[in-house]
Structure formats: C-alpha cells, structure tokens
Write a protein that holds these residues in place. Sequence first.
Motif, PDB file in Angstrom:
ATOM      1  N   SER A   1      43.499  61.098  37.125  1.00 19.84           N
ATOM      2  CA  SER A   1      42.663  59.896  36.978  1.00 19.84           C
ATOM      3  C   SER A   1      43.519  58.645  36.806  1.00 19.84           C
ATOM      4  N   PHE A   2      44.828  58.779  37.040  1.00 22.48           N
ATOM      5  CA  PHE A   2      45.766  57.672  36.824  1.00 22.48           C
ATOM      6  C   PHE A   2      45.394  56.448  37.660  1.00 22.48           C
ATOM      7  N   THR A   3      45.154  56.632  38.961  1.00 23.13           N
ATOM      8  CA  THR A   3      44.906  55.492  39.849  1.00 23.13           C
ATOM      9  C   THR A   3      43.588  54.802  39.509  1.00 23.13           C
ATOM     10  N   TYR A   4      42.616  55.552  39.054  1.00 21.13           N
ATOM     11  CA  TYR A   4      41.365  54.933  38.627  1.00 21.13           C
ATOM     12  C   TYR A   4      41.641  53.953  37.484  1.00 21.13           C
ATOM     13  N   GLY A   5      42.533  54.346  36.584  1.00 19.29           N
ATOM     14  CA  GLY A   5      42.886  53.481  35.468  1.00 19.29           C
ATOM     15  C   GLY A   5      43.609  52.227  35.925  1.00 19.29           C
ATOM     16  N   VAL A   6      44.491  52.390  36.922  1.00 16.71           N
ATOM     17  CA  VAL A   6      45.197  51.225  37.461  1.00 16.71           C
ATOM     18  C   VAL A   6      44.204  50.229  38.058  1.00 16.71           C
ATOM     19  N   LEU A   7      43.284  50.745  38.871  1.00 19.96           N
ATOM     20  CA  LEU A   7      42.287  49.877  39.487  1.00 19.96           C
ATOM     21  C   LEU A   7      41.380  49.234  38.439  1.00 19.96           C
ATOM     22  N   TYR A   8      41.044  49.989  37.414  1.00 17.44           N
ATOM     23  CA  TYR A   8      40.208  49.466  36.337  1.00 17.44           C
ATOM     24  C   TYR A   8      40.900  48.290  35.643  1.00 17.44           C
ATOM     25  N   GLY A   9      42.181  48.454  35.374  1.00 20.69           N
ATOM     26  CA  GLY A   9      42.939  47.383  34.718  1.00 20.69           C
ATOM     27  C   GLY A   9      42.988  46.130  35.579  1.00 20.69           C
ATOM     28  N   ARG A  10      43.142  46.295  36.874  1.00 20.42           N
ATOM     29  CA  ARG A  10      43.176  45.142  37.767  1.00 20.42           C
ATOM     30  C   ARG A  10      41.825  44.441  37.813  1.00 20.42           C
ATOM     31  N   GLU A  11      40.748  45.208  37.746  1.00 22.67           N
ATOM     32  CA  GLU A  11      39.420  44.595  37.715  1.00 22.67           C
ATOM     33  C   GLU A  11      39.214  43.824  36.412  1.00 22.67           C
ATOM     34  N   GLU A  12      39.712  44.349  35.319  1.00 21.88           N
ATOM     35  CA  GLU A  12      39.634  43.611  34.051  1.00 21.88           C
ATOM     36  C   GLU A  12      40.344  42.268  34.161  1.00 21.88           C
ATOM     37  N   HIS A  13      41.513  42.296  34.817  1.00 20.30           N
ATOM     38  CA  HIS A  13      42.281  41.070  34.984  1.00 20.30           C
ATOM     39  C   HIS A  13      41.524  40.069  35.860  1.00 20.30           C
ATOM     40  N   ARG A  14      40.904  40.540  36.929  1.00 25.81           N
ATOM     41  CA  ARG A  14      40.155  39.646  37.808  1.00 25.81           C
ATOM     42  C   ARG A  14      39.000  38.987  37.065  1.00 25.81           C
ATOM     43  N   ALA A  15      38.321  39.740  36.215  1.00 28.88           N
ATOM     44  CA  ALA A  15      37.223  39.179  35.434  1.00 28.88           C
ATOM     45  C   ALA A  15      37.741  38.130  34.452  1.00 28.88           C
ATOM     46  N   ALA A  16      38.897  38.404  33.848  1.00 32.75           N
ATOM     47  CA  ALA A  16      39.478  37.453  32.895  1.00 32.75           C
ATOM     48  C   ALA A  16      39.868  36.152  33.593  1.00 32.75           C
ATOM     49  N   VAL A  17      40.367  36.248  34.807  1.00 35.31           N
ATOM     50  CA  VAL A  17      40.735  35.054  35.569  1.00 35.31           C
ATOM     51  C   VAL A  17      39.493  34.201  35.837  1.00 35.31           C
ATOM     52  N   VAL A  18      38.387  34.842  36.215  1.00 37.76           N
ATOM     53  CA  VAL A  18      37.141  34.117  36.449  1.00 37.76           C
ATOM     54  C   VAL A  18      36.697  33.405  35.181  1.00 37.76           C
ATOM     55  N   GLU A  19      36.738  34.110  34.070  1.00 35.75           N
ATOM     56  CA  GLU A  19      36.297  33.526  32.812  1.00 35.75           C
ATOM     57  C   GLU A  19      37.177  32.352  32.405  1.00 35.75           C
ATOM     58  N   ALA A  20      38.447  32.401  32.767  1.00 32.61           N
ATOM     59  CA  ALA A  20      39.348  31.298  32.465  1.00 32.61           C
ATOM     60  C   ALA A  20      39.076  30.083  33.354  1.00 32.61           C
ATOM     61  N   GLU A  21      38.660  30.336  34.600  1.00 36.50           N
ATOM     62  CA  GLU A  21      38.386  29.250  35.536  1.00 36.50           C
ATOM     63  C   GLU A  21      37.033  28.582  35.281  1.00 36.50           C
ATOM     64  N   LEU A  22      36.105  29.310  34.699  1.00 36.73           N
ATOM     65  CA  LEU A  22      34.727  28.851  34.609  1.00 36.73           C
ATOM     66  C   LEU A  22      34.554  27.541  33.851  1.00 36.73           C
ATOM     67  N   PRO A  23      35.171  27.343  32.657  1.00 40.55           N
ATOM     68  CA  PRO A  23      34.940  26.076  31.938  1.00 40.55           C
ATOM     69  C   PRO A  23      35.301  24.845  32.761  1.00 40.55           C
ATOM     70  N   GLY A  24      36.428  24.882  33.460  1.00 40.13           N
ATOM     71  CA  GLY A  24      36.831  23.750  34.269  1.00 40.13           C
ATOM     72  C   GLY A  24      35.880  23.498  35.422  1.00 40.13           C
ATOM     73  N   MET A  25      35.474  24.589  36.096  1.00 41.66           N
ATOM     74  CA  MET A  25      34.526  24.434  37.197  1.00 41.66           C
ATOM     75  C   MET A  25      33.210  23.875  36.699  1.00 41.66           C
ATOM     76  N   TRP A  26      32.740  24.414  35.584  1.00 40.20           N
ATOM     77  CA  TRP A  26      31.444  23.975  35.093  1.00 40.20           C
ATOM     78  C   TRP A  26      31.465  22.505  34.679  1.00 40.20           C
ATOM     79  N   ALA A  27      32.568  22.051  34.088  1.00 31.25           N
ATOM     80  CA  ALA A  27      32.687  20.649  33.723  1.00 31.25           C
ATOM     81  C   ALA A  27      32.611  19.770  34.961  1.00 31.25           C
ATOM     82  N   SER A  28      33.236  20.225  36.036  1.00 31.68           N
ATOM     83  CA  SER A  28      33.214  19.468  37.290  1.00 31.68           C
ATOM     84  C   SER A  28      31.805  19.431  37.870  1.00 31.68           C
ATOM     85  N   VAL A  29      31.092  20.556  37.803  1.00 29.36           N
ATOM     86  CA  VAL A  29      29.738  20.620  38.332  1.00 29.36           C
ATOM     87  C   VAL A  29      28.824  19.663  37.566  1.00 29.36           C
TER      88      VAL A  29
END
Length: 502
Positions: free
Chosen positions: A468-496
């Motif tokens: 199940s190693f690769t599933y964990g790797v992919l899971y971690g990358r998805e967590e990172h992608r979600a964190a990036v979105v959450e970091a971008e959201l305040p700036g985008m929302w202020a602009s909107v």
Amino acid sequence: MAETKREIERKYESDDSGLPDLTGVAGVASVLDKGVAELDATYYDTSDLRLAAASITLRRRTGGSDAGWHLKLPVGPGVRDEIQAPLSDTVPDELAGLVRSRVRAGQLVAVIRLRSDRDVRDLVDEGGQLLAEVGVDAVRAERLFGGEGTAQWTEIEVELADGGDPAFLDTVEKRLRKAGVRPSKSASKLARALAETAPRRKRPKAATEPGDPVTAGDHVMAYVRAQRDAIVELDPAVRRDAEDSVHDMRVATRRLRSTFRSFPKVLDRTVTDEVGAELKWLAGELGVGRDQEVLTERLTTALDELSATLVSGPIRERLNSWAGAGHGGSRRRVLGVLDSKRYLTLLDTLDALVADPPLQKAAGRKPSKVLAKAVRKDFGKVSALVEEAMEQPPGHDRDLGLHEARKKAKRTRYAAETAAPVLGGPAKGLVKSMKSLQSLLGDHQDSVMARQTLRELSAVAHAAGESSFTYGVLYGREEHRAAVVEAELPGMWASVRSGTDI
C-alpha cells in the motif's frame, strides 16, 4: 450495429442543364462518371414533425451504395452526423433511442417518400484520391402523412470525402456560382418536400423565435429555454457516449435548477421546486459515472508522474479495474435513465414550463434591478461561506465548508450569466471570477474525493496482501495539493471581492 460518419455537404438549386464542368477546379485532376443510382427513401417523423423542426432526419433507403436506415443529427451549417444501420422492416432500436428525447410518447410514422435518380461524379486528385462526390439528383417527392401532395425538382449535392478539407467545398462552390448555380434555399430534401407537399390551406407558418427579451421574466426564461434545449439536444450524444456529453447535460440541469432557486421573485418556487427536485435526480444519475471519470483521470495522471522507485505493487492494474467496472455499470445506468418514464416526463414538464411559465409579479418589471438584486444575494451567500470555511481548522469541517462554497459559486455564476445581457461588463466579470473560484475549489474537492478513493483502494490492496506504499505517496501529494489551494484562496477571494461591482 449502427455506424457513424461525419457528413459535410452542400446543396444547390439546379435546372435541367446538368452539372457544370468541374475539371478546372483547383486540385481536381479528373471527374469520374460513376453512373446513375436509383434511390428510394421513406422518411419517418412524428405526426407533428418534431424531428424536422429540429433539423433531424430519419429514413429507410434502398438503392445506392449505402442502403439501410440513416439518422442524421445536425452538428453545424452543412455538417451532420449520420448514423447508419442495416435494412429492416422497422426502425432499429438504437436509432429509435437516439430520437426518443424528441418523440417521447409519440409514434414514428412515414411522412415522405423521395425517389431520386442520382447521376454521380467523383472528383479525384492526381493520385486518384477521392476529394468529393457530386450528385445531380432528379427528385420526386410524395406526401405519405398529413397530405397527398407531390413535388419534383433537380438539385446538385456536393459531399466532401471522409477526412477531406472543408475548404475544398468553397473552391467547388466558386466554380458552381460562376456557372450560375446557386445554393439551395432548403436545408435538406426533406425540408423542401415537406414545404412543397403540404396542403395549401395547412402549410405551416415559418417558425418564429421569441422576441428580444424586455422584462426580467423574458431574460430569465430565455436562459431557462436555452438549458431545456441543451438537455434535449444532448440526449443523443449521451446515448452515443460522446466525449463530455454527460458532463454538458449535467451542467444544463444544474443551470436550470440554480436559475429556479436564484430568481424566486421571477418564477414561482411552489411550481419550480418540484421540477428542481427532478432535475437534481437527473444530475445525480448522470454524475455517478462522470465523477468516477474525473477521479480516474486525476489518479492516473498522478501515478504517471511518479518515478518508478515510488511505484510498488499492481496499483495501476487495480486502478484500471476499478475504473472499468465503474464505467460499464454507470453507462448501463445512464441509458436506463434516459429510457425511463420519469426522465421523459421531466422533459414534458420542462416543455410545459417553458410554454406557460409560472411568472411572479417581478417578472414584468425592468430587468436591471430585479436581476442585479438576485445576483447580489447569491454573491453574499458565497462570501459568507468562503469566510466561514477559512475560519475552520484544516480538516473535515473546512473541506465541507469549501465544498458548499463551491456549489454556491456555481449558482452565482449561472445567475450572473442570466443577468449578463442586461448588466453587461460587471456581470460578465462576475461570471469570470466565479468560474475561477469554482475551478480552484473544484480542485480542492477533487483532492478530498481522491484521498477517500485512495483510502478505499489501499484497504482492498492491503487485504489482498499487496503493498500500500504507493497509495500513501499519492495520498500525501493530494494533501499537499489541497493545502496549496487553501493557501491561495484568501488572496483570490480578496481580489474577487474588490473587483465585484453589481
């Protein structure tokens, strides 16, 4: 099994002088005489000609090289998809299914018989490659239903060879026009036959489009009508599993439902809520397979991006098996839905609503204030949801809040689309902003669903003794992608927020 081909052709009026000389057309090395074919076609439609009204033709034809059943669906001017099925005494089930969104509970009857003597010429290049087929058709039309009229005429038909450059038809047309030949006034032989064989006292008036929108109700109903039309027109494409067709139909159902909810001062929700519930059901049924397609593409792409050292176990095989099983089941389910009485009843209900909309008092008012007020209200709900979600710590509650904000962003976008013809630039700007926000939050939600799927697949793999190693790797990358979105959201929302002026 039915076969599909893309038909690109043009039709021209012709007198009895035959075909002008085409040997000088650029690219044409030879004009080959292929002889005369005798064609006999019977066209089917409902008694009120619903297929003809939608520029759809269904015929049974004998003679020529492609005898059989032919269903032609419009794609664009001079372009149709032709679905062919073998000869039989009755309409093939597959073709009947493709017109069911039009026919519904009606019956298909023979309406026109066309017999044509087609003088065929092939235009070929220096290598003998077919460029186009040209036919001079002497047509005799006979009305079989709704009258007893007959008509006859001669026309020239130029059909582009499969895979040919449509620009070649422009070159041929220049030569035909120079010889005095003009484009046909009728879009098809059937259209001309129906017009010329209808009883004079019953000849239908030309179809009229609704006038330019004036009131708030006019604008809302124009948007509602467009989405109703999209659902009906997409039905054959969904049945044929055409790319993005399920997604596009699902979007049309969402646009309709959102419109009902965004403009309660225009359309009476005691009527539209029930219709909206049926649209929600349809969108849910369509979404079963679509959501899995999106996840499959996301996970497959992520797996492809991993280095070989990070891939352990038969993860790709398991992912493909999961995707294949889901697609087959969802495909059968969608076809069952489109053939169901519930779906066809929904189409009838939408027709009735468009014909006699449940308008409220505000529907008769000037659209600028009514529509702007509704759009501002929807935008306020998005604003509250985004800010509330970002106040939550990372995890389930924030994920849920951002998902709700995404749904409200879609609703606001659709409301702004409705208002754009009235409000102009500000509404168009809001459509663009909400689309960007929807995309960002959609990526976040896809990450949430991808992680859920990875957990499920990992558990199955572990139970089967697989790594199940690769599933964990992919899971971690998805967590990172979600964190990036959450970091971008305040700036985008202020602009909107700073750029919204409705």
